[in-house]
Design an enzyme around this catalytic site. Structure first.
Site: not given
Ligand code: AP5
Ligand code: MG
Length: 213
Positions: A169, A125, A88, A158, A13
Protein backbone atom coordinates in the site's frame (compact mmCIF):
# COMPACT_ATOMS: atom_id res chain seq x y z
CA UNK A 1 -18.51 20.82 -3.66
CA UNK A 2 -15.86 18.21 -3.04
CA UNK A 3 -12.87 18.44 -0.76
CA UNK A 4 -10.43 15.65 -1.43
CA UNK A 5 -8.71 14.41 1.70
CA UNK A 6 -5.53 12.69 0.64
CA UNK A 7 -2.43 11.24 2.25
CA UNK A 8 -0.64 7.94 2.63
CA UNK A 9 -2.28 4.90 4.21
CA UNK A 10 -2.41 5.57 7.95
CA UNK A 11 -2.16 9.36 7.61
CA UNK A 12 -5.42 9.75 9.55
CA UNK A 13 -7.81 10.52 6.69
CA UNK A 14 -10.60 8.32 8.02
CA UNK A 15 -10.16 9.45 11.63
CA UNK A 16 -10.28 13.14 10.75
CA UNK A 17 -13.02 12.80 8.12
CA UNK A 18 -15.20 11.12 10.72
CA UNK A 19 -14.63 13.96 13.22
CA UNK A 20 -15.25 16.62 10.59
CA UNK A 21 -18.44 14.92 9.43
CA UNK A 22 -19.75 14.56 12.96
CA UNK A 23 -18.89 18.04 14.18
CA UNK A 24 -19.12 20.22 11.07
CA UNK A 25 -21.88 18.41 9.19
CA UNK A 26 -19.76 17.60 6.15
CA UNK A 27 -20.60 14.48 4.20
CA UNK A 28 -17.88 11.82 4.42
CA UNK A 29 -17.42 9.60 1.41
CA UNK A 30 -14.75 6.93 1.73
CA UNK A 31 -14.16 4.60 -1.21
CA UNK A 32 -12.25 2.21 1.09
CA UNK A 33 -15.24 2.00 3.47
CA UNK A 34 -17.63 1.60 0.54
CA UNK A 35 -15.56 -1.25 -0.90
CA UNK A 36 -15.33 -2.97 2.50
CA UNK A 37 -19.14 -2.76 2.69
CA UNK A 38 -19.39 -4.46 -0.71
CA UNK A 39 -17.02 -7.19 0.48
CA UNK A 40 -19.04 -7.71 3.65
CA UNK A 41 -22.31 -7.92 1.72
CA UNK A 42 -20.77 -10.29 -0.84
CA UNK A 43 -21.85 -8.20 -3.85
CA UNK A 44 -20.36 -8.74 -7.31
CA UNK A 45 -18.08 -5.73 -6.72
CA UNK A 46 -17.10 -7.11 -3.30
CA UNK A 47 -16.20 -10.50 -4.77
CA UNK A 48 -13.84 -8.91 -7.29
CA UNK A 49 -12.38 -6.36 -4.86
CA UNK A 50 -11.79 -8.69 -1.91
CA UNK A 51 -8.45 -10.30 -2.79
CA UNK A 52 -7.10 -7.14 -4.45
CA UNK A 53 -7.70 -5.17 -1.25
CA UNK A 54 -6.21 -7.92 0.89
CA UNK A 55 -2.98 -7.61 -1.08
CA UNK A 56 -3.02 -3.81 -0.76
CA UNK A 57 -3.30 -3.16 -4.48
CA UNK A 58 -5.68 -0.77 -6.24
CA UNK A 59 -9.07 -2.01 -7.36
CA UNK A 60 -9.83 -1.22 -11.03
CA UNK A 61 -10.81 2.29 -12.11
CA UNK A 62 -13.98 0.87 -13.66
CA UNK A 63 -15.19 -0.55 -10.34
CA UNK A 64 -14.17 2.58 -8.48
CA UNK A 65 -16.19 4.73 -10.87
CA UNK A 66 -19.29 2.66 -10.08
CA UNK A 67 -18.60 2.89 -6.33
CA UNK A 68 -18.01 6.64 -6.50
CA UNK A 69 -21.21 7.30 -8.49
CA UNK A 70 -23.17 5.17 -6.03
CA UNK A 71 -21.73 7.10 -3.07
CA UNK A 72 -22.26 10.54 -4.62
CA UNK A 73 -25.76 9.75 -5.86
CA UNK A 74 -27.42 10.85 -2.64
CA UNK A 75 -25.41 14.04 -2.11
CA UNK A 76 -27.09 17.37 -2.80
CA UNK A 77 -25.28 20.18 -4.71
CA UNK A 78 -25.01 22.22 -1.48
CA UNK A 79 -23.31 19.38 0.43
CA UNK A 80 -19.66 19.70 1.34
CA UNK A 81 -18.34 16.25 0.51
CA UNK A 82 -15.11 15.07 2.10
CA UNK A 83 -13.75 12.52 -0.30
CA UNK A 84 -11.42 10.05 1.44
CA UNK A 85 -9.53 7.59 -0.73
CA UNK A 86 -10.38 8.88 -4.21
CA UNK A 87 -8.75 9.78 -6.60
CA UNK A 88 -5.80 7.45 -6.19
CA UNK A 89 -4.29 7.76 -9.66
CA UNK A 90 -4.26 10.33 -12.44
CA UNK A 91 -7.00 8.61 -14.45
CA UNK A 92 -9.30 8.73 -11.43
CA UNK A 93 -8.49 12.43 -10.98
CA UNK A 94 -9.47 13.08 -14.61
CA UNK A 95 -12.68 11.10 -14.11
CA UNK A 96 -13.55 13.21 -11.10
CA UNK A 97 -12.89 16.38 -13.09
CA UNK A 98 -15.29 15.18 -15.77
CA UNK A 99 -18.26 14.85 -13.39
CA UNK A 100 -19.23 18.49 -13.80
CA UNK A 101 -19.90 21.51 -11.65
CA UNK A 102 -22.01 19.89 -8.93
CA UNK A 103 -19.04 17.65 -8.10
CA UNK A 104 -16.33 20.28 -8.47
CA UNK A 105 -13.11 19.74 -6.49
CA UNK A 106 -12.68 22.85 -4.39
CA UNK A 107 -9.48 21.80 -2.64
CA UNK A 108 -7.19 18.86 -2.03
CA UNK A 109 -6.02 18.62 1.55
CA UNK A 110 -2.96 16.45 2.04
CA UNK A 111 -2.22 15.02 5.48
CA UNK A 112 1.51 14.55 5.84
CA UNK A 113 3.00 11.87 8.10
CA UNK A 114 6.50 10.31 7.97
CA UNK A 115 6.75 6.70 6.80
CA UNK A 116 7.96 5.23 10.12
CA UNK A 117 4.95 6.72 11.89
CA UNK A 118 2.59 5.40 9.20
CA UNK A 119 3.89 1.88 9.73
CA UNK A 120 3.53 2.14 13.52
CA UNK A 121 -0.04 3.39 13.15
CA UNK A 122 -1.13 0.76 10.65
CA UNK A 123 0.38 -2.15 12.55
CA UNK A 124 -1.48 -1.08 15.71
CA UNK A 125 -4.77 -0.06 14.10
CA UNK A 126 -7.89 -1.95 15.10
CA UNK A 127 -11.30 -1.42 13.50
CA UNK A 128 -14.85 -2.25 14.55
CA UNK A 129 -16.47 -4.73 12.19
CA UNK A 130 -19.88 -3.34 13.14
CA UNK A 131 -19.69 0.45 12.80
CA UNK A 132 -16.18 1.00 11.39
CA UNK A 133 -14.89 2.99 14.40
CA UNK A 134 -11.10 3.15 14.40
CA UNK A 135 -8.85 2.40 17.37
CA UNK A 136 -5.15 1.88 17.99
CA UNK A 137 -3.84 -1.00 20.08
CA UNK A 138 -1.71 1.22 22.32
CA UNK A 139 -2.54 4.86 21.49
CA UNK A 140 -6.32 4.68 21.45
CA UNK A 141 -7.59 1.25 22.58
CA UNK A 142 -11.28 0.51 23.17
CA UNK A 143 -12.21 0.49 26.88
CA UNK A 144 -12.81 -3.26 26.84
CA UNK A 145 -10.30 -5.18 24.71
CA UNK A 146 -11.75 -6.26 21.37
CA UNK A 147 -15.14 -4.59 21.96
CA UNK A 148 -16.24 -1.35 20.31
CA UNK A 149 -17.06 1.51 22.71
CA UNK A 150 -19.58 2.89 20.25
CA UNK A 151 -21.64 -0.11 19.15
CA UNK A 152 -20.39 -3.15 21.10
CA UNK A 153 -19.17 -4.77 17.84
CA UNK A 154 -15.99 -6.81 17.50
CA UNK A 155 -12.78 -4.82 17.11
CA UNK A 156 -10.08 -6.53 15.03
CA UNK A 157 -7.14 -5.91 12.72
CA UNK A 158 -7.91 -4.96 9.11
CA UNK A 159 -6.58 -7.71 6.80
CA UNK A 160 -4.62 -5.20 4.76
CA UNK A 161 -2.82 -3.97 7.89
CA UNK A 162 -0.60 -7.07 7.85
CA UNK A 163 3.03 -6.08 7.13
CA UNK A 164 3.16 -7.52 3.56
CA UNK A 165 0.03 -5.60 2.53
CA UNK A 166 1.17 -2.40 4.28
CA UNK A 167 4.41 -2.47 2.26
CA UNK A 168 2.41 -2.81 -0.99
CA UNK A 169 0.00 0.00 0.00
CA UNK A 170 2.81 2.42 0.83
CA UNK A 171 4.48 1.60 -2.45
CA UNK A 172 1.23 2.09 -4.40
CA UNK A 173 0.79 5.45 -2.68
CA UNK A 174 4.21 6.66 -3.82
CA UNK A 175 3.84 5.35 -7.37
CA UNK A 176 0.19 6.11 -8.14
CA UNK A 177 -1.32 8.52 -5.63
CA UNK A 178 1.50 10.99 -4.93
CA UNK A 179 1.39 12.08 -8.63
CA UNK A 180 -2.27 12.98 -8.09
CA UNK A 181 -1.18 15.59 -5.55
CA UNK A 182 1.16 17.05 -8.16
CA UNK A 183 -1.71 17.05 -10.70
CA UNK A 184 -3.82 19.16 -8.31
CA UNK A 185 -0.87 21.31 -7.24
CA UNK A 186 -0.58 22.47 -10.83
CA UNK A 187 -4.20 23.60 -10.57
CA UNK A 188 -3.41 25.49 -7.35
CA UNK A 189 -5.76 23.37 -5.25
CA UNK A 190 -3.43 21.68 -2.75
CA UNK A 191 -3.30 22.56 0.96
CA UNK A 192 -0.91 20.67 3.20
CA UNK A 193 -1.58 19.92 6.83
CA UNK A 194 0.73 18.06 9.19
CA UNK A 195 -0.90 14.81 10.28
CA UNK A 196 1.46 14.37 13.23
CA UNK A 197 0.45 15.23 16.78
CA UNK A 198 -2.74 15.24 18.83
CA UNK A 199 -5.97 14.39 17.00
CA UNK A 200 -7.61 17.59 18.23
CA UNK A 201 -4.79 19.83 17.08
CA UNK A 202 -4.79 18.27 13.58
CA UNK A 203 -8.57 18.59 13.57
CA UNK A 204 -8.31 22.29 14.37
CA UNK A 205 -5.82 22.84 11.54
CA UNK A 206 -8.05 20.98 9.08
CA UNK A 207 -11.15 22.83 10.18
CA UNK A 208 -9.29 26.11 9.72
CA UNK A 209 -8.14 25.22 6.21
CA UNK A 210 -11.54 23.92 5.09
CA UNK A 211 -13.47 26.72 6.79
CA UNK A 212 -11.41 29.32 4.90
CA UNK A 213 -12.28 27.89 1.47
P1 AP5 B 1 -8.60 2.82 2.32
O1 AP5 B 1 -9.58 2.29 3.26
O2 AP5 B 1 -8.81 4.17 1.73
O3 AP5 B 1 -7.17 2.73 3.01
P2 AP5 B 1 -5.86 3.68 2.97
O4 AP5 B 1 -5.79 4.78 2.04
O5 AP5 B 1 -4.78 2.70 2.88
O6 AP5 B 1 -5.99 4.49 4.22
P3 AP5 B 1 -6.20 3.97 5.65
O7 AP5 B 1 -7.67 3.82 5.87
O8 AP5 B 1 -5.33 2.81 5.94
O9 AP5 B 1 -5.59 5.18 6.50
P4 AP5 B 1 -6.26 6.52 7.01
O10 AP5 B 1 -5.49 7.65 6.41
O11 AP5 B 1 -7.75 6.51 6.83
O12 AP5 B 1 -5.88 6.44 8.54
P5 AP5 B 1 -6.78 6.20 9.85
O13 AP5 B 1 -7.57 7.41 10.14
O14 AP5 B 1 -7.49 4.90 9.77
O15 AP5 B 1 -8.43 1.81 1.10
C1 AP5 B 1 -8.31 0.42 1.33
C2 AP5 B 1 -8.16 -0.31 0.00
O16 AP5 B 1 -9.33 -0.12 -0.80
C3 AP5 B 1 -7.01 0.16 -0.89
O17 AP5 B 1 -5.78 -0.44 -0.53
C4 AP5 B 1 -7.52 -0.32 -2.26
O18 AP5 B 1 -7.34 -1.71 -2.42
C5 AP5 B 1 -9.01 -0.04 -2.18
N1 AP5 B 1 -9.34 1.31 -2.66
C6 AP5 B 1 -9.90 2.33 -1.94
N2 AP5 B 1 -10.04 3.43 -2.70
C7 AP5 B 1 -9.58 3.10 -3.92
C8 AP5 B 1 -9.43 3.82 -5.13
N3 AP5 B 1 -9.81 5.10 -5.24
N4 AP5 B 1 -8.90 3.18 -6.20
C9 AP5 B 1 -8.54 1.88 -6.13
N5 AP5 B 1 -8.63 1.14 -5.02
C10 AP5 B 1 -9.14 1.75 -3.91
O19 AP5 B 1 -5.62 6.11 10.96
C11 AP5 B 1 -4.71 5.02 10.97
C12 AP5 B 1 -4.34 4.66 12.43
O20 AP5 B 1 -3.62 5.74 13.00
C13 AP5 B 1 -5.54 4.41 13.35
O21 AP5 B 1 -5.23 3.40 14.25
C14 AP5 B 1 -5.73 5.75 14.06
O22 AP5 B 1 -6.33 5.57 15.34
C15 AP5 B 1 -4.28 6.23 14.17
N6 AP5 B 1 -4.15 7.69 14.14
C16 AP5 B 1 -4.86 8.58 13.38
N7 AP5 B 1 -4.44 9.83 13.61
C17 AP5 B 1 -3.44 9.74 14.53
C18 AP5 B 1 -2.61 10.70 15.19
N8 AP5 B 1 -2.72 12.01 14.94
N9 AP5 B 1 -1.67 10.25 16.09
C19 AP5 B 1 -1.54 8.92 16.35
N10 AP5 B 1 -2.32 7.97 15.78
C20 AP5 B 1 -3.25 8.38 14.87
MG1 MG C 1 -9.15 5.17 6.05
Amino acid sequence: MIIVLTGAPGAGKGTQAELLAKREGYRKVSTGDALRKHVKLGTQIGKVAHSIMERGELVSDEILFKVLKEELLTSAPEDVVLLDGYPRNIDQARTLDSLGDAQRVKAVVQLEVPRAELIARLSGRRVCGGCGATYHQTENPPTRAGICDKCGGTVAQRVDDRPEAVAVRLDVYVRSTAPVVQYYREKGLVKQVSGVGELESIYKDLRGVIGAL
